[in-house]
Design a protein around this motif. Structure first.
Motif, mmCIF file in Angstrom:
data_model
loop_
_atom_site.group_PDB
_atom_site.id
_atom_site.type_symbol
_atom_site.label_atom_id
_atom_site.label_comp_id
_atom_site.label_asym_id
_atom_site.label_seq_id
_atom_site.Cartn_x
_atom_site.Cartn_y
_atom_site.Cartn_z
ATOM 1 N N ARG A 42 0.822 -1.207 0.000
ATOM 2 C CA ARG A 42 0.000 0.000 0.000
ATOM 3 C C ARG A 42 0.859 1.261 0.000
ATOM 4 N N CYS A 121 -3.607 -7.448 -2.576
ATOM 5 C CA CYS A 121 -2.988 -6.479 -3.487
ATOM 6 C C CYS A 121 -3.900 -6.188 -4.674
ATOM 7 N N ASP A 124 -6.597 -3.814 -3.609
ATOM 8 C CA ASP A 124 -6.115 -2.436 -3.501
ATOM 9 C C ASP A 124 -5.961 -1.797 -4.876
#
Length: 223
Positions: A42, A121, A124
């Protein structure tokens, strides 16, 4: 295949990269993304977003991510953060080159899975790229010096004049159109055209717009 390297996936769907033109940075990313912590990913993704939006990237930002990972949760950030950053940046940049909505989320997710992205991931990435920030990303790309663009017309003024006489003829009475255009780069374009020439210009512009519409329907230029 388009000039930007986008290829139609099986079934005619748009894909992010054709198998023969995957950038080296993305290939290296697929070998190093496995095992990255959610926190490190992130932070890295935020750094990519900042770079896309044109924010100043300070020296030592990757070392800062390493320290933040260790301080917050005692996690060991990958040593090859530079390769991860380059790969993520290539993916995000390629995605933003596509017309909004042309790449379906499920296809994008499958491509990330092929690159060894974890589910967290992928979530995100999808949240950032398909979220409300897309408009600001597009605006930032247009500001890039490497993005080819021409100045746009900001204001146009026109009038119709009638030439009563000239050096050659004592009586003409031929109307002409005078146009003054102010462009976004501050330049001014001025021209005068007869009625017949103006109609030729109008027809040429209409034909060009029609042809551009036809080209946009072809998969060759999509993305």
């Amino acid at each position: 295949m388009s000039s930007s390297g986008i290829l139609s996936a099986p079934g005619g769907e748009i894909s992010l990269f054709p198998s023969t033109r995957v950038p080296l940075a993305v290939k290296l990313l697929g070998k190093s993304i496995e095992g990255i912590s959610k926190n490190a990913f992130r932070l890295l993704l935020q750094l990519v977003v900042n770079a896309i939006e044109g924010r100043v990237t300070q020296d030592g930002c990757l070392d800062k991510i390493r320290r933040q990972c260790q301080i917050q949760k005692g996690q060991q950030a990958p040593d090859n953060l530079d390769e991860l950053f380059a790969g993520l940046h290539a993916i995000v940049h390629a995605f933003l080159r596509l017309e909004p909505g042309s790449l379906k989320p499920e296809i994008f997710e499958n491509e990330l899975k092929d690159l060894k992205f974890s589910e967290e991931c992928i979530s995100d990435m999808v949240g950032v790229l398909y979220g409300p920030k897309r408009a600001s990303f597009d605006a930032a790309l247009l500001r890039e010096p490497s993005t080819p663009h021409l100045p746009r017309m900001e204001r146009m003024q026109w009038r119709v004049d009638v030439i009563i006489s000239s050096n050659a003829l004592s009586r003409v009475l031929e109307p002409s159109i005078q146009v003054r255009m102010t462009m976004t780069d501050g330049s001014i374009v001025y021209f005068t055209a007869s009625i017949s020439r103006f109609h030729q210009l109008r027809h040429a512009v209409a034909a060009a717009l029609r042809e551009m519409g036809h080209l946009e329907q072809k998969s060759l230029l999509k993305g």
